[in-house]
Enzyme design. Structure first.
Site, PDB file in Angstrom:
ATOM      1  N   ASP A 519       9.961   0.700  -5.626  1.00  0.00           N
ATOM      2  CA  ASP A 519       8.614   1.081  -6.042  1.00  0.00           C
ATOM      3  C   ASP A 519       7.681   1.272  -4.859  1.00  0.00           C
ATOM      4  OD1 ASP A 519       6.900   1.759  -8.140  1.00  0.00           O
ATOM      5  OD2 ASP A 519       5.998  -0.233  -8.165  1.00  0.00           O
ATOM      6  N   SER A 548       1.807   3.787 -12.048  1.00  0.00           N
ATOM      7  CA  SER A 548       3.149   4.053 -12.583  1.00  0.00           C
ATOM      8  C   SER A 548       3.153   3.955 -14.103  1.00  0.00           C
ATOM      9  CB  SER A 548       4.166   3.069 -12.003  1.00  0.00           C
ATOM     10  OG  SER A 548       4.192   3.136 -10.594  1.00  0.00           O
ATOM     11  N   GLN A 599      10.884   8.092 -11.354  1.00  0.00           N
ATOM     12  CA  GLN A 599       9.642   7.476 -11.813  1.00  0.00           C
ATOM     13  C   GLN A 599       8.652   8.561 -12.221  1.00  0.00           C
ATOM     14  OE1 GLN A 599       6.519   5.377  -9.237  1.00  0.00           O
ATOM     15  NE2 GLN A 599       7.644   3.617 -10.061  1.00  0.00           N
TER      16      GLN A 599
END
Length: 620
Positions: A519, A548, A599
């Protein structure tokens, strides 16, 4: 004949008169009187048939009668009304069933082949044979011709034993001698007499009786064997009862030996894992004072940063506390600078640690899919509730729900697989000519250089806060370059590794660390690509929100160490409607692809015009 005054149309018979000058015999007088009475009776019948409701009789009364159904009188009985069809049923057709013929079920069958006489004859023959088999054998008048029990010489022979096993035994002897005539199941024959399945299925070698399974109708039929026949065959196979006992004891010892060997191996592995875990916990609890860089204050005196918080160490940042079998609680939470909530990579990794504690170590994580629902606060611990969704032989599935202040903030579904190292494999090669980590500049040095070169106060403040954050982060990052892909989109290359890893952790914990790393610098690639592709046509672009939405990782190798450098190749493939998608691949320095990440996040720019910006009023 005279007419009556009451009824002008009715004729009446005058009273009998004495005959005048007639010489009648008594027989003739009697006959005349009978004919007269018969004539009156016929006259009354005719009047009753021709009379109507409107005609009165001699007494002025209407005669009583039944109105016929065919009468048109208003008082005539009416037929019952027909039942009306319900309009909701739609249209339907009435068929005359008396005129229907055999349609052969809709199949076209030739008339000459409707009945096959040969097939019918065979079916009748089979029915006759089945009936003959089910018939009880005849009892002869001569006692010498009847079968007798071989033990008590009784004629009450069990016909089932005789037909299936060829054994002549009566019901009395069968019940009194179970050690000889009782029935054994196939499982008992295998376990107690060490007989094989092919031997038991041979009807000539081992006669058996098929019986419906009492446990469930869908199970296979039970195979029942006669005890003394099984023992005779077993003695013949193994030589003697003593030899059978010796073979049975030998197999039991071998089975026990294998079980003990497996237990010892599992115990050794458990001790090894426990020893490593205890040692690691002791090492983590040891106080290791780490000083930061020297910073000069306003008075010119240098000051060093004190011992870092717990989240600055990767093992502490991922640590969770087990409250129940499937319930865990976070110990530390990290809130990045300028962030809306807790770092998403830490939430993913802590949820994954919780799921690993609820999975057999023989299974290895191969993929995870998660959604960020709400921003998490660093002031309140997060509760991780693990749901054991499925336990299979090859795959295991777990669902983790993160709750804070009674609200679900994060959901993850992860799948574990029993490794299959013998399967074939391929991978996308690592980008060529990537500079090694030693030749790349760290992000901290980039911020320091930018701080020295710029004169903008806001940029200097941003560089200072970002520099402080990067120094306290448990992950070290170096920029390996930015390249253009074949589609013209920029491809970002980063080297990542975990700081302060004195030992190499087990593969399960390594994947948790990799989830933390995945991340980092990820969704920001969508922001940079969005600005890079639109700034020439639309001028300066200001991103006002970046967070996110979802995250997924697929793992393809267990042989890697996050304490060593890992190459993260990131490209943003699309952005629209305030959302951006990024794709990433992680490689070891040797070029092995270990993970693929994807993502999607919110990437919003300031789309207001200058007039709208100047006219906007503050909320407070």
């Amino acid at each position: 004949m005279e007419t009556s005054g009451a009824s002008g149309s009715r004729y009446t018979t005058p009273p009998p008169r004495q005959p005048q000058n007639l010489d009648l015999t008594p027989e003739q007088v009697k006959r005349i009187e009978l004919n007269r009475l018969k004539a009156k009776a016929r006259q009354r019948d005719r009047e009753a048939q021709t009379s109507s409701a409107s005609t009165t009789n001699a007494n002025g009364k209407r005669p009583m009668g039944v109105v016929p159904a065919t009468s048109t009188s208003p008082t005539a009985p009416k037929a019952p009304p027909k039942l009306k069809r319900d309009s909701r049923l739609g249209k339907y057709f009435e068929y005359d069933l008396s005129k229907m013929v055999n349609s052969k079920g809709g199949f076209l069958v030739e008339d000459g082949k409707e009945v096959d006489e040969d097939i019918r004859a065979k079916e009748k023959e089979r029915e006759r044979q089945r009936a003959m088999q089910n018939l009880e054998p005849p009892i002869y008048l001569d006692p010498k011709l009847n079968p007798r029990c071989k033990d008590c010489n009784s004629m009450d022979v069990d016909q089932t034993y005789k037909k299936v096993f060829g054994c002549l035994v009566c019901n009395k002897c069968k019940n009194e001698k179970p050690e000889k005539y009782s029935l054994l199941t196939k499982t008992e024959c295998k376990q107690d007499y060490l007989l094989t399945d092919p031997e038991l299925r041979d009807q000539e070698l081992m006669p058996h009786l098929l019986k419906a399974n009492p446990h469930k109708s869908t199970f296979a039929n039970m195979m029942l064997f006669l005890r003394y026949q099984v023992e005779e065959f077993a003695w013949k196979k193994w030589g003697s009862p003593e030899a059978l006992d010796a073979e049975w004891q030998k197999r039991v010892d071998e089975k026990k030996k294998k079980k003990n060997k497996k237990f010892e191996e599992d115990l050794k592995a458990l001790r090894r894992r426990t020893r490593e875990t205890v040692w690691q916990k002791r090492k983590n609890q040891e106080h290791a004072h780490i000083f930061g860089v020297v910073e000069k204050g306003a008075d010119g005196v240098g000051k060093q940063v004190d011992c870092p918080p717990r989240h600055e160490k990767i093992s502490s940042a991922l640590e969770v506390e087990q409250l129940d079998v499937n319930l865990f609680r976070s110990k530390t939470l990290y809130l990045p600078v300028h962030a809306r909530g807790v770092f998403g990579g830490q939430v993913i990794s802590q949820a994954l640690v919780s799921a690993n504690n609820c999975v057999d170590p023989a299974f290895s994580l191969h993929s995870l899919h998660c959604y960020f629902l709400l921003s998490a606060s660093a002031a309140v611990p997060i509760l991780y509730n693990v749901d054991r969704v499925r336990d299979g032989r090859s795959y295991v599935t777990r669902a983790v729900r993160a709750v804070q202040r009674g609200r679900t903030i994060f959901i993850m579904l992860c799948s574990f697989q029993r490794p299959e190292p013998r399967q074939l494999a391929f991978q996308l090669l690592m980008p060529p000519n990537v500079p090694p980590p030693d030749a790349c500049e760290s992000i901290e040095l980039t911020y320091e250089r930018l701080f020295k070169e710029t004169t903008d106060r806001h940029v200097k403040e941003f560089c200072l806060t970002s520099l402080e954050e990067r120094r306290r982060s448990p992950i070290e990052v170096k920029l390996a370059g930015v390249r253009d892909s074949e589609d013209g989109l920029p491809v970002y290359l980063y080297w990542h590794k975990a700081k302060n890893t004195p030992v190499r952790y087990d593969p399960a914990f390594q994947k948790c660390i990799l989830s933390y790393i995945s991340d980092s610098q990820f969704i920001s690639a969508a922001r940079r690509t969005l600005v890079h592709t639109n700034q020439e046509s639309k001028g300066p672009i200001k991103v006002v929100m970046q967070t996110s939405l979802d995250h997924n990782i697929s793992f393809y190798s267990d042989d890697f160490d996050c304490g060593d450098w890992l190459l993260y190749v990131i490209v943003s493939e699309a952005a629209a409607s305030g959302r951006g998608a990024v794709h990433g691949r992680m490689y070891t320095p040797s070029g092995t692809l270990i993970a693929v990440c994807n993502q999607e996040g919110v990437v919003r720019v300031d789309d207001r015009t200058e007039a709208e910006t100047s006219s906007a009023k503050p909320k407070l």
